[in-house]
Design a protein around this motif. Structure first.
Motif, mmCIF file in Angstrom:
data_model
loop_
_atom_site.group_PDB
_atom_site.id
_atom_site.type_symbol
_atom_site.label_atom_id
_atom_site.label_comp_id
_atom_site.label_asym_id
_atom_site.label_seq_id
_atom_site.Cartn_x
_atom_site.Cartn_y
_atom_site.Cartn_z
ATOM 1 N N ASN A 206 -7.428 4.512 -1.728
ATOM 2 C CA ASN A 206 -6.508 4.166 -3.188
ATOM 3 C C ASN A 206 -6.390 2.356 -3.233
ATOM 4 O O ASN A 206 -5.542 2.126 -3.597
ATOM 5 N N ASP B 179 6.053 1.545 -2.818
ATOM 6 C CA ASP B 179 5.338 1.141 -2.171
ATOM 7 C C ASP B 179 5.505 -0.372 -2.340
ATOM 8 O O ASP B 179 5.645 -1.269 -2.894
ATOM 9 N N ASN B 182 2.523 -2.904 -2.843
ATOM 10 C CA ASN B 182 2.154 -2.763 -3.685
ATOM 11 C C ASN B 182 3.857 -4.129 -5.247
ATOM 12 O O ASN B 182 2.715 -4.436 -5.602
ATOM 13 N N HIS B 210 5.788 3.218 0.955
ATOM 14 C CA HIS B 210 4.506 2.425 2.563
ATOM 15 C C HIS B 210 4.245 1.335 2.489
ATOM 16 O O HIS B 210 5.507 0.755 1.547
ATOM 17 N N GLU B 252 -0.912 2.491 5.596
ATOM 18 C CA GLU B 252 -2.101 2.268 4.960
ATOM 19 C C GLU B 252 -3.481 1.394 4.802
ATOM 20 O O GLU B 252 -2.883 -0.159 4.797
HETATM 21 FE FE LIG Z 1 0.490 3.115 -1.456
#
Ligand SMILES: [Fe+2]
Lengths: 305, 292
Positions: A206, B179, B182, B210, B252
Motif C-alpha cells: 500500500n 497511521d 500518513n 502504523h 510498514e
Molecule cells: Fe499504513
C-alpha cells in the motif's frame, strides 16, 4: 451529470471522472496527457475536481495519481511477463502494456489477475508483437499458466480405490493447478533460464512508488521450431514445467474439456504414431505418472460467505 | 487504547509487516516478534506457497490482517468474491481485528489498485459508513479503518480530513488504525498542523497505529515506505501514544526492504514510547486507587 464546468458534487460522478483521468495512459516522459483519447481536456477535468495548493496546480496534483496508477500496473505486469518482454523487446513490450491495460483495465481486487486476458488480447492484436506473434502468444500463455499454477487450488487426489474404479465412461477431474500449454518451440526452457537470471516476487502493498524503471532483459533469440507439450503444475509449492508426449497432452486436454475416458483416449491417439499394440502399455504408464502426481482429483466444495 | 473492543480486547506490542523477502529468515531463525501484520490480498488465494508460509507463521506467531482493496469509500456494490475470500482468510488466521483504508479505488467495476483520497462530504460519510457496517456484519469481526496519505484535495470537501474520519467511525461504529506517517505526509501536502489531527482523533477508538518512512520531493511528500521512520513522525507517534495509551504498533516497510533484523530494530524503537505510556497509565491508576 452536473455541468461540466462546475465542480461535481456527487461522490459517484467525482470518482468516475477522477478514475477516467488517472487511468488514461501517461506520456512517454511519464506525464499526464493534455487530452484523453475521447478528446476530453485533462486540465478542465482536473480543475473541476481537484483544488490546487500553493505549490501544485490541480493538474499536477491529479497527475501524481495518474503516474502512480501506471507505475503500479507496469511494475506488476512486468513481473508477471518477463518472457513476453524478452520475446518482443522492451520497446514493444511497453506498447503492449500500455495498450492492453488501457483496453483491459483490472476488474479484480487483486493484481494477480492483471494478465488474465493477455493471451486473447495478443491474438486479437497481432501487430503489437509482429514479427514474433506466435512466440509472443505462446509465451504469454505459458506465463499466465504459471501464475495460475502457483496459487490455484489443489484438490484431494483420487484414492487408489477410486483410481481402480475408473472405467470407459468415467469423467475425470484434473487438478486446477495443472495447466496445459502447447507451443511450437521450447519456450519452457527459455523461460526457466530467464527466470533463473532474474528471480521473481509479486505481492500487494500500500505504498507509493517513486517511478517505474523498465527492467532490462536480454532479448530471446529466435527459438528453433520444435513442438512442445507442456504440463505446468505445482508440486510441493513449486511450479514445474513437465514435457508430455503429444498423446498424453491431448488425453489430458480432452479430459479437461469434459470428455469421457474412452473419448479422451480416442482423441489422444487420433494422430498418433504409436502402434496400436503398444498403446495399452503407453496409457498404463501415463496413468501411473498422473496418479503419482495427483493430477486426477475430487473437487472440494467452497465455503459459503 | 491498549485493549478495546475494536482490537478484540488484545494487548499487542510492536509488530512488523510480513514481507516475502523475510520469509526464509523468519521460518529458519524463528525470531521473537510480538506480532505480524499481513496484507490480506497476498493470501486470498486458493493454494500454494503463500498459504503454506502463512500456516507456518500462524503456528508460531500472532497475525493481524490488513487489507488494501476493500475501498470502503467506493460507490460500487461490495465485491462478493472479495468478501468470500476474505472471510475464508479470517477463518484461517483468527485475526482479532481487520483493517483496511478509508479511501476509494474502484468505480464501475474497474480497479485502480491505489488508495485514492475521499472528498470529505456528508454524502461520502454516509456511503462509507454504510459499507463499513455491511463488511462488519458479513465478516463478524471488528473493522478498523486507516487514514491514507494523500496528494490531492477536492473542491467539494465540506470538512477537514480528521472531521471526516471522526464522522465515519462514529456512524459506522468502527475502530481506527491511526497511521501517523500518513498524517504527517498529508499535513505537509495540504498544509495543516498534524498535531491538530492527532489531538482530534477519538482515542477510545484507536485499535492500532502504523509508523513508516516516506520520501520528500520538491513540492510534495510521497508515502513510499522505503525508509526508516523520520523524526517528525516519531514525534507524532509519541503524541498519539500519550493520548491513546500503549497501543499495538506496526512498522510498514514495502520498498528497498532491508534485512529482517534491520526492519525489526527500527520497529522496536517504538518500545521506549510504549513503555513511557504504560508507566504513565500505571501511575494514574495508582493515583486513582489512592484517591478512592
Ligand atoms: Fe499504513
Amino acid at each position: 451529470m452536473s455541468d461540466q464546468n462546475s465542480h461535481p458534487t456527487q461522490l459517484r460522478e467525482i470518482q468516475q471522472r477522477m478514475a477516467a483521468c488517472i487511468m488514461q495512459p501517461i506520456t512517454r516522459d511519464e506525464r499526464m496527457r493534455q487530452r484523453r483519447a475521447d478528446g476530453t481536456p485533462s486540465l478542465r477535468e482536473a480543475e473541476a475536481i481537484i483544488r490546487p495548493n500553493d505549490r501544485l496546480s490541480s493538474f499536477e496534483r491529479l497527475e501524481i495519481y495518474n503516474r502512480q496508477y501506471w507505475f503500479r500496473l507496469y511494475t506488476s505486469f512486468q513481473e508477471d511477463f518477463p518472457g513476453l518482454q524478452a520475446v518482443v523487446g522492451t520497446r514493444r513490450f511497453e506498447r503492449i502494456m500500455r495498450d492492453y491495460l488501457t483496453e483491459c483495465p483490472s476488474t479484480s481486487f487483486t493484481l494477480r489477475n492483471l494478465g488474465s486476458r493477455l493471451p486473447q488480447w495478443l491474438i486479437a492484436h497481432p501487430d503489437h508483437s509482429a514479427p514474433h506473434t506466435r512466440l509472443a502468444i505462446e509465451m504469454a500463455q505459458l506465463e499466465w499458466a504459471h501464475i495460475e499454477s502457483f496459487d490455484n487450488p489443489a484438490w484431494p487426489p483420487l484414492t487408489p480405490e477410486q483410481m481402480a474404479a475408473i472405467g470407459e465412461d468415467s469423467v475425470l477431474t484434473l487438478q486446477p493447478h495443472l495447466r496445459l500449454v502447447e507451443a511450437h518451440a521450447a519456450i519452457d526452457d527459455a523461460l526457466i533460464s530467464l527466470r533463473e537470471d532474474e528471480g521473481d516476487s509479486d505481492s500487494a502493498s500500500n505504498n507509493a512508488s517513486t517511478g517505474f524503471s523498465a527492467r532490462r532483459t536480454r532479448r530471446m533469440r529466435t527459438l528453433p521450431g520444435k513442438p512442445v507439450f507442456i504440463a505446468v503444475h505445482r508440486f510441493d509449492d513449486s511450479v514445474y514445467y513437465r514435457r508430455l508426449d503429444p498423446e498424453d497432452f491431448h488425453l489430458l486436454k480432452a479430459i479437461r474439456g469434459g470428455a469421457t475416458l474412452s473419448r479422451a483416449i480416442d482423441t489422444a491417439f487420433a494422430a498418433s504414431a504409436i502402434p496400436e499394440q503398444d498403446r495399452p502399455a503407453h496409457l498404463q504408464s501415463a496413468f501411473a505418472l498422473f496418479a503419482t502426481l495427483g493430477w486426477f482429483c475430487n473437487q472440494t466444495a467452497e465455503d459459503p460467505l | 487504547m491498549p485493549a478495546n473492543r475494536f482490537n478484540g480486547y488484545t494487548d499487542y506490542g510492536v509488530g512488523i509487516g510480513l514481507r516475502v523477502p523475510h520469509y526464509s529468515h523468519i521460518l529458519e531463525k524463528k525470531p521473537v516478534v510480538d506480532w505480524f501484520e499481513i496484507i490480506s490480498e497476498n493470501y486470498m488465494v486458493d493454494g500454494g506457497r503463500p498459504l503454506t508460509v502463512l500456516d507456518s507463521i500462524l503456528d508460531q506467531y500472532r497475525v493481524v490482517q490488513h487489507g488494501v482493496s476493500m475501498y470502503f469509500g467506493s460507490t460500487d456494490p461490495l465485491n462478493r468474491e472479495h468478501l468470500k475470500r476474505l472471510k475464508n482468510l479470517v477463518r484461517r488466521t483468527n485475526t482479532p481485528w481487520l483493517s483496511d483504508h478509508l479511501c476509494w479505488g474502484s468505480v464501475d467495476g474497474r480497479y485502480t489498485h491505489d488508495l485514492l483520497p475521499m472528498p470529505y462530504t456528508w454524502e461520502a460519510v454516509h456511503n462509507t459508513a454504510q459499507r463499513i457496517r455491511q463488511v462488519q456484519d458479513l465478516l463478524e469481526i471488528p473493522i478498523v479503518v486507516e487514514n491514507v496519505s494523500s496528494y490531492a484535495e477536492f473542491h467539494v470537501s465540506e470538512m477537514t480530513e480528521w472531521e471526516f474520519l471522526n464522522e465515519v467511525v462514529e456512524e459506522a461504529d468502527c475502530g481506527i488504525l491511526l497511521d501517523v506517517n500518513n498524517i504527517y505526509v498529508s499535513s505537509q501536502n495540504h498544509t495543516f498542523d498534524p498535531r491538530a489531527y492527532v489531538d482530534a482523533v477519538p482515542s477510545e477508538r484507536v485499535a492500532q497505529i502504523h509508523i513508516a518512512g516516506h520520501s520528500k520531493f520538491e513540492k510534495y511528500i510521497l508515502d513510499t515506505h522505503d525508509h526508516p521512520v523520520l523524526d517528525p513522525v516519531w514525534n507524532l507517534y509519541e503524541r498519539a501514544i500519550q493520548r491513546c495509551g500503549p497501543t499495538a504498533t506496526l512498522l510498514e516497510w514495502d520498498d528497498n526492504i532491508p534485512t529482517f533484523d534491520e526492519v525489526h530494530r527500527e520497529a522496536l524503537k517504538a518500545t521506549q514510547y510504549l513503555q513511557k505510556a504504560a508507566q504513565r497509565l500505571t501511575a494514574e491508576e495508582q493515583k486513582q486507587a489512592v484517591a478512592q
